[in-house]
Design a protein around this motif. Structure first.
Motif, PDB file in Angstrom:
ATOM      1  N   THR A  43      81.056 -52.196 -53.200  1.00 18.41           N
ATOM      2  CA  THR A  43      81.826 -53.068 -53.367  1.00 18.41           C
ATOM      3  C   THR A  43      82.548 -53.061 -54.996  1.00 18.41           C
ATOM      4  O   THR A  43      81.422 -53.133 -56.446  1.00 18.41           O
ATOM      5  CB  THR A  43      81.965 -54.507 -52.537  1.00 18.41           C
ATOM      6  OG1 THR A  43      83.019 -55.144 -53.073  1.00 18.41           O
ATOM      7  CG2 THR A  43      80.646 -55.244 -53.284  1.00 18.41           C
ATOM      8  N   SER A  45      85.137 -55.185 -55.687  1.00 19.92           N
ATOM      9  CA  SER A  45      86.047 -56.194 -55.094  1.00 19.92           C
ATOM     10  C   SER A  45      86.088 -57.511 -56.035  1.00 19.92           C
ATOM     11  O   SER A  45      83.912 -58.024 -56.076  1.00 19.92           O
ATOM     12  CB  SER A  45      86.036 -56.597 -53.914  1.00 19.92           C
ATOM     13  OG  SER A  45      85.159 -56.480 -53.337  1.00 19.92           O
ATOM     14  N   PRO A  47      84.210 -61.266 -56.023  1.00 17.32           N
ATOM     15  CA  PRO A  47      83.414 -62.492 -54.879  1.00 17.32           C
ATOM     16  C   PRO A  47      83.661 -62.770 -54.069  1.00 17.32           C
ATOM     17  O   PRO A  47      84.175 -63.226 -52.464  1.00 17.32           O
ATOM     18  CB  PRO A  47      82.149 -62.774 -55.577  1.00 17.32           C
ATOM     19  CG  PRO A  47      81.798 -62.255 -56.918  1.00 17.32           C
ATOM     20  CD  PRO A  47      83.266 -61.518 -57.059  1.00 17.32           C
ATOM     21  N   SER A  49      87.489 -62.400 -53.288  1.00 25.04           N
ATOM     22  CA  SER A  49      88.302 -62.672 -52.262  1.00 25.04           C
ATOM     23  C   SER A  49      87.967 -61.523 -51.497  1.00 25.04           C
ATOM     24  O   SER A  49      88.320 -61.045 -50.451  1.00 25.04           O
ATOM     25  CB  SER A  49      89.195 -60.786 -53.755  1.00 25.04           C
ATOM     26  OG  SER A  49      88.383 -59.919 -53.335  1.00 25.04           O
ATOM     27  N   ARG A  50      85.737 -61.154 -50.889  1.00 23.79           N
ATOM     28  CA  ARG A  50      85.866 -60.891 -50.207  1.00 23.79           C
ATOM     29  C   ARG A  50      86.362 -61.376 -48.139  1.00 23.79           C
ATOM     30  O   ARG A  50      86.018 -60.539 -47.556  1.00 23.79           O
ATOM     31  CB  ARG A  50      83.906 -61.374 -49.972  1.00 23.79           C
ATOM     32  CG  ARG A  50      83.675 -60.333 -50.838  1.00 23.79           C
ATOM     33  CD  ARG A  50      83.314 -58.799 -51.271  1.00 23.79           C
ATOM     34  NE  ARG A  50      83.318 -59.106 -52.980  1.00 23.79           N
ATOM     35  CZ  ARG A  50      82.065 -58.856 -53.242  1.00 23.79           C
ATOM     36  NH1 ARG A  50      81.200 -59.288 -53.021  1.00 23.79           N
ATOM     37  NH2 ARG A  50      82.284 -58.631 -54.077  1.00 23.79           N
ATOM     38  N   ASN A  54      88.009 -59.052 -46.068  1.00 20.77           N
ATOM     39  CA  ASN A  54      87.524 -58.654 -44.456  1.00 20.77           C
ATOM     40  C   ASN A  54      88.707 -58.959 -43.353  1.00 20.77           C
ATOM     41  O   ASN A  54      88.858 -58.488 -42.227  1.00 20.77           O
ATOM     42  CB  ASN A  54      86.247 -60.102 -44.207  1.00 20.77           C
ATOM     43  CG  ASN A  54      85.008 -58.814 -45.340  1.00 20.77           C
ATOM     44  OD1 ASN A  54      85.476 -58.603 -45.477  1.00 20.77           O
ATOM     45  ND2 ASN A  54      84.730 -60.268 -45.276  1.00 20.77           N
ATOM     46  N   ASP A 100      91.654 -53.091 -54.745  1.00 21.75           N
ATOM     47  CA  ASP A 100      91.192 -53.113 -53.073  1.00 21.75           C
ATOM     48  C   ASP A 100      91.035 -52.585 -51.939  1.00 21.75           C
ATOM     49  O   ASP A 100      90.455 -52.651 -51.167  1.00 21.75           O
ATOM     50  CB  ASP A 100      91.146 -54.829 -53.198  1.00 21.75           C
ATOM     51  CG  ASP A 100      90.521 -56.308 -53.926  1.00 21.75           C
ATOM     52  OD1 ASP A 100      89.472 -55.531 -54.556  1.00 21.75           O
ATOM     53  OD2 ASP A 100      91.165 -57.173 -54.161  1.00 21.75           O
ATOM     54  N   GLU A 103      88.473 -50.516 -50.782  1.00 18.61           N
ATOM     55  CA  GLU A 103      87.576 -51.191 -50.173  1.00 18.61           C
ATOM     56  C   GLU A 103      88.271 -51.730 -48.390  1.00 18.61           C
ATOM     57  O   GLU A 103      86.929 -51.344 -47.089  1.00 18.61           O
ATOM     58  CB  GLU A 103      87.148 -51.730 -50.679  1.00 18.61           C
ATOM     59  CG  GLU A 103      86.143 -52.314 -50.045  1.00 18.61           C
ATOM     60  CD  GLU A 103      84.869 -54.139 -50.901  1.00 18.61           C
ATOM     61  OE1 GLU A 103      85.154 -54.942 -50.254  1.00 18.61           O
ATOM     62  OE2 GLU A 103      85.354 -53.723 -52.299  1.00 18.61           O
ATOM     63  N   ASP A 156      78.508 -60.918 -47.106  1.00 19.56           N
ATOM     64  CA  ASP A 156      77.259 -60.506 -47.944  1.00 19.56           C
ATOM     65  C   ASP A 156      75.430 -61.072 -48.304  1.00 19.56           C
ATOM     66  O   ASP A 156      74.638 -60.270 -48.339  1.00 19.56           O
ATOM     67  CB  ASP A 156      77.160 -60.586 -49.830  1.00 19.56           C
ATOM     68  CG  ASP A 156      78.859 -60.059 -49.943  1.00 19.56           C
ATOM     69  OD1 ASP A 156      79.132 -59.107 -49.478  1.00 19.56           O
ATOM     70  OD2 ASP A 156      79.312 -60.715 -50.977  1.00 19.56           O
ATOM     71  N   ARG A 191      79.540 -54.492 -43.498  1.00 20.53           N
ATOM     72  CA  ARG A 191      80.146 -54.723 -45.292  1.00 20.53           C
ATOM     73  C   ARG A 191      78.507 -54.276 -45.299  1.00 20.53           C
ATOM     74  O   ARG A 191      78.693 -53.353 -45.747  1.00 20.53           O
ATOM     75  CB  ARG A 191      80.392 -56.121 -45.690  1.00 20.53           C
ATOM     76  CG  ARG A 191      80.811 -55.933 -46.967  1.00 20.53           C
ATOM     77  CD  ARG A 191      81.044 -57.404 -47.562  1.00 20.53           C
ATOM     78  NE  ARG A 191      81.852 -57.300 -47.125  1.00 20.53           N
ATOM     79  CZ  ARG A 191      83.202 -56.770 -48.236  1.00 20.53           C
ATOM     80  NH1 ARG A 191      82.686 -55.920 -49.235  1.00 20.53           N
ATOM     81  NH2 ARG A 191      84.009 -57.119 -47.576  1.00 20.53           N
TER      82      ARG A 191
END
Length: 230
Positions: A43, A45, A47, A49-50, A54, A100, A103, A156, A191
């Motif tokens: 990734t 991106s 953190p 924005s995770r 999703n 992004d 991803e 994560d 992920r």
């Protein structure tokens, strides 16, 4: 009334009574019970924005499935940047950049494989579980035709206790409304490329040392009697 996620993340003293060996199980799940389905997703991106990535990935998957033209057509849609842009627009997140999009597509493709290629039974997204007691009506991520409850947790970190608690709540609400104990539970992290699957009976014995029906019945009793001031 409160959401199932709030109840799963709080009320720790109640959860220790309901599932006294949950923490031991989670450590075991992360060390020995988890299956490796993909390498960890690379990734770039941010953190922050995770979580939105999703959510958009799941919305992209739902949009692709709604096409109803089979796995190949769905896969093509999940790879299209037009499809990603449409899903991103529906979530309307200021944290998402066009950088992004790849991803989002990759994560959605993994979700699709986990839910619609690898499962042995047909899968339905966004199942509804009628509320009970202090818990509002809520929606899970997926359920199979043979009643396996599936949740996607794409952070994560390794699997955590509240993620399994949330599935316990869904299972209890399902049993309360249908009279049927779900067959199994599965938590998937697309992920990180891992998943944990157990039969409902095996899970109940792991976390509570009792049959699934007894565990779920006790959950229903507690959320029916609990007040928000508790």
């Amino acid at each position: 009334m409160i959401s199932e996620t709030r109840f799963a993340k709080r009320y720790n003293s109640l959860w220790r009574i309901l599932t006294p060996t949950m923490e031991l199980f989670v450590r075991k799940a992360n060390l020995r019970l988890s299956n490796r389905n993909f390498p960890e997703l690379q990734t770039r991106s941010l953190p922050g924005s995770r979580a939105d990535i999703n959510r958009i990935s799941f919305q992209l998957l739902a949009n692709g499935i709604s096409i109803g033209a089979g796995p190949a057509k769905c896969t093509e849609y999940l790879r299209s940047m037009e499809g990603v842009a449409k899903a991103a627009a529906s979530i309307n997140s200021a944290s998402i950049r066009e950088d992004d999009y790849r991803e989002i597509s990759d994560l959605s493709l993994r979700m699709h494989r986990q839910l619609f290629i690898l499962q042995k039974s047909p899968v339905f997204l966004d199942p509804s579980y009628p509320g009970c007691g202090i818990i509002n009506t809520c929606h899970g991520d997926a359920i199979t035709e043979d009643l396996k409850l599936i949740e996607l947790k794409d952070g994560d970190r390794p699997f955590r206790a509240y993620e399994f608690r949330q599935l316990v709540i869904y299972a209890a609400l399902h049993m309360n409304s249908t009279g049927t104990v779900p067959s199994a539970l599965e938590v998937i992290n697309s992920r990180r490329g891992t998943s944990v699957t157990l039969s409902m009976e095996a899970f109940a014995k792991e976390v509570a040392g009792q049959p699934a029906y007894d565990l779920l019945e006790e959950v229903i009793r507690i959320i029916s009697e609990l007040t928000l001031s508790a």
